[in-house]
Design an enzyme around this catalytic site. Structure first.
Site, PDB file in Angstrom:
ATOM      1  N   GLU A 280     -12.933   6.430   5.836  1.00 43.76           N
ATOM      2  CA  GLU A 280     -12.003   6.786   6.888  1.00 43.76           C
ATOM      3  C   GLU A 280     -11.387   8.120   6.488  1.00 43.76           C
ATOM      4  O   GLU A 280     -11.271   8.426   5.297  1.00 43.76           O
ATOM      5  CB  GLU A 280     -10.897   5.733   7.007  1.00 43.76           C
ATOM      6  CG  GLU A 280     -11.407   4.393   7.492  1.00 43.76           C
ATOM      7  CD  GLU A 280     -10.270   3.408   7.749  1.00 43.76           C
ATOM      8  OE1 GLU A 280     -10.127   2.979   8.892  1.00 43.76           O
ATOM      9  OE2 GLU A 280      -9.536   3.076   6.796  1.00 43.76           O
TER      10      GLU A 280
ATOM     11  N   PRO B 285      -3.216   1.354  19.588  1.00 46.82           N
ATOM     12  CA  PRO B 285      -2.067   0.679  18.977  1.00 46.82           C
ATOM     13  C   PRO B 285      -2.332   0.502  17.487  1.00 46.82           C
ATOM     14  O   PRO B 285      -3.437   0.120  17.100  1.00 46.82           O
ATOM     15  CB  PRO B 285      -2.019  -0.676  19.695  1.00 46.82           C
ATOM     16  CG  PRO B 285      -3.361  -0.864  20.316  1.00 46.82           C
ATOM     17  CD  PRO B 285      -4.021   0.471  20.447  1.00 46.82           C
TER      18      PRO B 285
ATOM     19  N   ARG C 114      -0.570   5.102  17.955  1.00 47.26           N
ATOM     20  CA  ARG C 114      -0.965   6.332  17.268  1.00 47.26           C
ATOM     21  C   ARG C 114      -1.668   7.270  18.241  1.00 47.26           C
ATOM     22  O   ARG C 114      -2.426   6.825  19.112  1.00 47.26           O
ATOM     23  CB  ARG C 114      -1.899   6.025  16.104  1.00 47.26           C
ATOM     24  CG  ARG C 114      -1.260   5.183  15.038  1.00 47.26           C
ATOM     25  CD  ARG C 114      -1.830   5.453  13.655  1.00 47.26           C
ATOM     26  NE  ARG C 114      -1.304   4.464  12.715  1.00 47.26           N
ATOM     27  CZ  ARG C 114      -0.101   4.541  12.143  1.00 47.26           C
ATOM     28  NH1 ARG C 114       0.703   5.554  12.411  1.00 47.26           N
ATOM     29  NH2 ARG C 114       0.298   3.599  11.306  1.00 47.26           N
TER      30      ARG C 114
ATOM     31  N   SER D  72       0.802  -1.217   0.000  1.00 41.79           N
ATOM     32  CA  SER D  72       0.000   0.000   0.000  1.00 41.79           C
ATOM     33  C   SER D  72       0.841   1.276   0.000  1.00 41.79           C
ATOM     34  O   SER D  72       1.618   1.504  -0.918  1.00 41.79           O
ATOM     35  CB  SER D  72      -0.938  -0.070   1.206  1.00 41.79           C
ATOM     36  OG  SER D  72      -1.780   1.031   1.265  1.00 41.79           O
TER      37      SER D  72
ATOM     38  N   ASP E 286      -2.834   6.555  -3.038  1.00 40.46           N
ATOM     39  CA  ASP E 286      -1.674   5.885  -2.437  1.00 40.46           C
ATOM     40  C   ASP E 286      -1.099   4.844  -3.404  1.00 40.46           C
ATOM     41  O   ASP E 286      -1.586   4.697  -4.532  1.00 40.46           O
ATOM     42  CB  ASP E 286      -2.015   5.293  -1.060  1.00 40.46           C
ATOM     43  CG  ASP E 286      -2.927   4.091  -1.150  1.00 40.46           C
ATOM     44  OD1 ASP E 286      -3.640   3.956  -2.161  1.00 40.46           O
ATOM     45  OD2 ASP E 286      -2.932   3.269  -0.220  1.00 40.46           O
TER      46      ASP E 286
ATOM     47  N   ASP F 267      -1.178   1.698  -3.863  1.00 32.33           N
ATOM     48  CA  ASP F 267      -1.994   0.657  -4.499  1.00 32.33           C
ATOM     49  C   ASP F 267      -3.382   1.178  -4.861  1.00 32.33           C
ATOM     50  O   ASP F 267      -4.287   0.395  -5.185  1.00 32.33           O
ATOM     51  CB  ASP F 267      -2.078  -0.611  -3.630  1.00 32.33           C
ATOM     52  CG  ASP F 267      -2.771  -0.374  -2.312  1.00 32.33           C
ATOM     53  OD1 ASP F 267      -2.797   0.783  -1.841  1.00 32.33           O
ATOM     54  OD2 ASP F 267      -3.305  -1.344  -1.727  1.00 32.33           O
TER      55      ASP F 267
ATOM     56  N   GLY G  10      -2.499  -1.075  13.862  1.00 29.02           N
ATOM     57  CA  GLY G  10      -2.668  -2.448  13.382  1.00 29.02           C
ATOM     58  C   GLY G  10      -1.714  -2.755  12.249  1.00 29.02           C
ATOM     59  O   GLY G  10      -1.716  -3.869  11.718  1.00 29.02           O
ATOM     60  N   THR G  11      -0.910  -1.788  11.839  1.00 34.50           N
ATOM     61  CA  THR G  11      -0.030  -2.025  10.697  1.00 34.50           C
ATOM     62  C   THR G  11       1.428  -1.702  10.983  1.00 34.50           C
ATOM     63  O   THR G  11       2.304  -2.068  10.209  1.00 34.50           O
ATOM     64  CB  THR G  11      -0.448  -1.148   9.486  1.00 34.50           C
ATOM     65  OG1 THR G  11      -0.295   0.222   9.863  1.00 34.50           O
ATOM     66  CG2 THR G  11      -1.874  -1.393   9.071  1.00 34.50           C
TER      67      THR G  11
HETATM   68  C1  16G Z   1      -4.930  -0.264   6.830  1.00 36.10           C
HETATM   69  C2  16G Z   1      -6.402  -0.363   6.594  1.00 36.10           C
HETATM   70  C3  16G Z   1      -7.091   0.975   6.850  1.00 36.10           C
HETATM   71  C4  16G Z   1      -6.746   1.488   8.219  1.00 36.10           C
HETATM   72  C5  16G Z   1      -5.279   1.496   8.438  1.00 36.10           C
HETATM   73  C6  16G Z   1      -4.996   1.772   9.877  1.00 36.10           C
HETATM   74  C7  16G Z   1      -7.551  -1.659   4.932  1.00 36.10           C
HETATM   75  C8  16G Z   1      -7.685  -1.983   3.490  1.00 36.10           C
HETATM   76  N1  16G Z   1      -6.653  -0.759   5.226  1.00 36.10           N
HETATM   77  O1  16G Z   1      -4.347   0.591   5.901  1.00 36.10           O
HETATM   78  O2  16G Z   1      -8.466   0.795   6.742  1.00 36.10           O
HETATM   79  O3  16G Z   1      -7.234   2.791   8.385  1.00 36.10           O
HETATM   80  O4  16G Z   1      -4.725   0.225   8.134  1.00 36.10           O
HETATM   81  O5  16G Z   1      -3.643   1.689  10.095  1.00 36.10           O
HETATM   82  O6  16G Z   1      -8.237  -2.199   5.768  1.00 36.10           O
HETATM   83  P1  16G Z   1      -3.084   1.697  11.559  1.00 36.10           P
HETATM   84  O7  16G Z   1      -3.751   0.572  12.299  1.00 36.10           O
HETATM   85  O8  16G Z   1      -1.632   1.538  11.379  1.00 36.10           O
HETATM   86  O9  16G Z   1      -3.460   3.021  12.136  1.00 36.10           O
HETATM   87 MG    MG Z   2      -3.509   1.377   0.084  1.00 36.21          MG
END
Ligand code: 16G
Ligand code: MG
Length: 693
Positions: free
Chosen positions: A524, A652, A660, A182, A401, A403, A654-655
């Site tokens: 979002e 926390p 945050r 992404s 972005d 993707d 998720g990625t």
């Molecule tokens: C991912 C999610 C997005 C979410 C973001 C939060 C999908 C396709 N993408 O990019 O929806 O807003 O993670 O990121 O679900 P974070 O947990 O790092 O804040």
């Molecule tokens: Mg993306």
């Protein structure tokens, strides 16, 4: 499985099987007739589908033996040693190994261990051994898939290929697997699965991904596969009963990872992988959905569906206004990613869409997501590379972005009214919230025409009500998360008169909520979002577009039918989002500044803090408060109380391995100061690492 994929998806030339370093010398592939039709002329393919190398493989559930067919160029190598039945010690190791990673999901018992025949396992074992787990890495499916340094990913991608195949066999419909990271840096990559609906992987299957990805060795991996087979009662293993569509974005590591995914899919009996080439993430989701719905599903069908419905909406606008002037062109920052070439293709089909693509990633250009793209613009609120003062002042600009599943708009105003010169703030951002607001305005306007109201704007007596004769009340809502700017929520509720629903962060949550309405608009703030129409209402609209007595009503229904066609129903899509914004701006006769003035965002700031273990922070379900450690929430409350109109929350990620922090206040200085103060609290009360923020 409906029909043949080959009949509805034409594959690009680049999709033929590639003998990359990751591909087995003896490529294994289904010998199904559909696969033969997909690669009829390729020399590479002919070796893969060579009829002379067919052998039989037995995959049995307990005592039921079923015959399976695979093809291979060197079949003998695949008939090598059948491994002994797992010992008790191995079983223990398997269970313990997994419980380390996901104790709460450790649902299997030793009684399940003889689920698959040894021959079945042999193929999986042999293939999985080619993709050893990277040592010392813990993988988590996170908010929407795995993402990390590309070099660490082959085993995860292979294993997700296996899972995508199992999901397809289980549901008897095609699934999708996308290789992308992404908006993240180019050296990273990731993998996520698309469910047969075209949406995100069913959350009930997410624990399987984590368990498979973290299985410490091949035997452990096999045991988990076996448990999935049993638990999901996966029985249908007729030849080619499972199909997985694969795609990737433009990252250099993508091609080898697609190969790993293909090998994963084809290590599961009865599934075939179709490499759809380089696509945006939403295109792959759209294809999976279309294919499973039995409608044309190629990339060219995608472009035609979007451009035809865009043209229809523009024609309906011309018919109403007699206006045929083209608005000024839109300048799109394509993040040096896959969206650039796709936008150019879309532009060729939609002549009335004036578009200039920058940051296209062409040779000599910039790096993917490096100082460009929707995430950068939305979080940093500064101009992306390739945009400058004074040349771009006042122009309507958008960022997508890497993707192309996020979209935000922005412009450089003539003057800065607030005079604040904190972190450089030269642009005005129109984020996902503002996109949702303008979409809501358009939708409610059409519904009010259908409902027989004279004005398209609601007033105190008609707010929330769109009672359409012949259908009844149309339930419409805008779905947001805690990150939605407070001003947008107020505007949508109070001015548009629409219901606002909130969910935790992540498309899967918003999408699911939006499905509960006749029309669910979800966004979002970061630019992920779309508009969903439920099937019954869509059908009603189709009928109404020809049967309504009043021409005005038929036109309103036609417009909504076209929106339903144009806006990606599988997942948020920056390309279809751009078309929708551009159409609505025309209908409104608005410039980007006029759109921006729908409401004024409350000043906000987003920061992040590194902590030892982000899992120590547990939030309430709506993510607006910290449930644990409670001392942190108390301290945040005290800090928020010091700022007029203050609001702050932490969660926390998720990625990413960070916590945050989000803050809003009545001025930008206050929002910045509040965010900063909360970062310090997180650092001290939740195990911050590195220098204090
Ligand atoms: C991912 C999610 C997005 C979410 C973001 C939060 C999908 C396709 N993408 O990019 O929806 O807003 O993670 O990121 O679900 P974070 O947990 O790092 O804040
Ligand atoms: Mg993306």
């Amino acid at each position: 499985m409906q029909g043949s994929l080959a009949q509805r998806i034409s594959l690009p030339a680049c999709c033929h099987p590639l003998l990359s370093p990751l591909l087995l010398s003896s490529s294994i592939s289904s010998s199904s007739s559909s696969s033969r039709r997909l690669f009829p002329l390729s020399a590479g393919a002919s070796s893969v589908f060579s009829p002379c190398c067919i052998f039989f493989f037995f995959f049995r559930r307990r005592r039921q033996r079923r015959c399976l067919q695979f093809s291979s160029c060197s079949s003998s190598s695949l008939w090598c040693s059948l491994l002994p039945v797992c010992s008790r010690a191995l079983r223990r190791c398997v269970v313990e190994g997994c419980s380390i990673h996901t104790a709460r999901d450790c649902w299997y018992t030793s009684g399940d261990l003889e689920m698959m025949e040894l021959e079945d396992k042999d193929l999986l074992r042999k293939q999985a051994a080619l993709f050893p787990l990277s040592k010392g890495v813990k993988f988590s499916y996170g908010t929407a898939g795995f993402r990390t340094d590309a070099a660490l990913l082959p085993s995860t991608v292979f294993r997700m290929g296996v899972l995508a195949a199992l999901r397809s066999l289980c549901t008897k419909r095609a699934t999708g697997l996308m290789i992308t990271a992404s908006h993240n840096p180019v050296h990273e990559n990731g993998v996520k699965l698309a469910d047969p609906s075209g949406g995100m992987l069913n959350v009930a299957w997410e624990p399987y991904s984590d368990m498979l990805a973290n299985a410490p060795d091949v035997e452990n991996f096999l045991q988990i596969v076996e448990h999935i087979v049993k638990r999901e009662n996966i029985q249908s293993r007729n030849a080619a009963s499972g199909e997985v569509l694969l795609a990737r974005d433009t990252r250099p590591s993508g091609e080898a990872l697609v190969s790993a995914a293909r090998q994963g899919v084809e290590a599961v009996r009865g599934t075939v992988a179709h490499d759809m080439g380089v696509l945006t993430t939403p295109q792959l989701h759209w294809m999976v959905r279309s294919f499973n719905n039995g409608v044309p599903a190629s990339e060219s069908d995608y472009f035609h569906q979007l451009s035809d419905s865009f043209r229809m909406l523009v024609e309906l606008w011309h018919a109403n206004t007699g206006d045929s002037t083209h608005s000024e062109e839109l300048i799109v920052d394509a993040a040096n990613g896959v969206g650039a070439s796709k936008l150019t293709r879309l532009q060729h089909l939609t002549t009335s869409l004036g578009l200039q693509v920058r940051n296209s990633g062409n040779e000599g250009g910039g790096l993917l997501n490096d100082g460009v793209g929707a995430d950068f613009v939305q979080k940093e609120k500064v101009l992306p590379h390739g945009f400058q003062l004074p040349a771009d002042v006042g122009k309507r600009c958008a960022s997508i972005d890497g993707d192309a599943d996020r979209l935000v708009y922005f412009y450089i105003p003539e003057k800065h009214e607030d005079g604040y010169s904190g972190p450089v703030c030269t642009l005005h951002l129109l984020d996902g919230d503002k996109i949702a607001a303008i979409f809501g305005l358009f939708i409610i306007g059409q519904l009010r025409i259908l409902a027989g109201y004279k004005s398209s704007v609601s007033d105190a007596t008609t707010a929330h009500k769109a009672v359409v004769p012949g259908y009844g009340e149309v339930k419409v809502a805008v779905v947001q998360t805690a990150y939605a700017n407070g001003a947008s929520t107020n505007y949508i509720k109070q001015v548009l008169g629409l219901e606002v629903a909130t969910t935790p962060t992540g498309v899967k949550h918003l999408h699911k909520k939006a499905e509960q309405y006749d029309i669910g608009i979800y966004f979002e703030a970061n630019g992920h979002g779309t508009i969903l129409f439920n099937e019954i209402f869509s059908q009603w609209l189709q009928d109404a577009s020809v049967q309504q007595k009043e021409a005005e009503h038929r036109q309103a229904a036609k417009r909504l039918v076209a929106v339903n066609e144009m806006v990606n129903q599988a997942v948020g899509d920056a390309l279809s989002g751009i078309l929708m914004v551009e159409v609505v701006l025309r209908y409104q006769g608005w410039s980007v500044e006029q759109w921006d003035s729908m409401y004024k965002d409350l000043p906000s700031r987003q920061l992040k803090v590194k902590v030892k273990d982000r899992a120590v922070i547990i939030t309430t379900p709506d993510e607006t408060r910290v449930a644990s450690p409670s001392s942190l929430q108390e301290a945040i409350d005290t800090e928020v109380g010091k700022y007029k109109g203050g609001r702050a929350f932490v969660r926390p990620s998720g990625t990413e391995d960070v916590v945050r922090v989000y803050a809003e206040a009545s001025s930008q200085q206050s929002a910045d100061a509040l965010a900063q103060a909360v970062c310090v609290l997180v650092y001290h009360l939740a195990g911050g690492v590195g220098p204090e923020p």
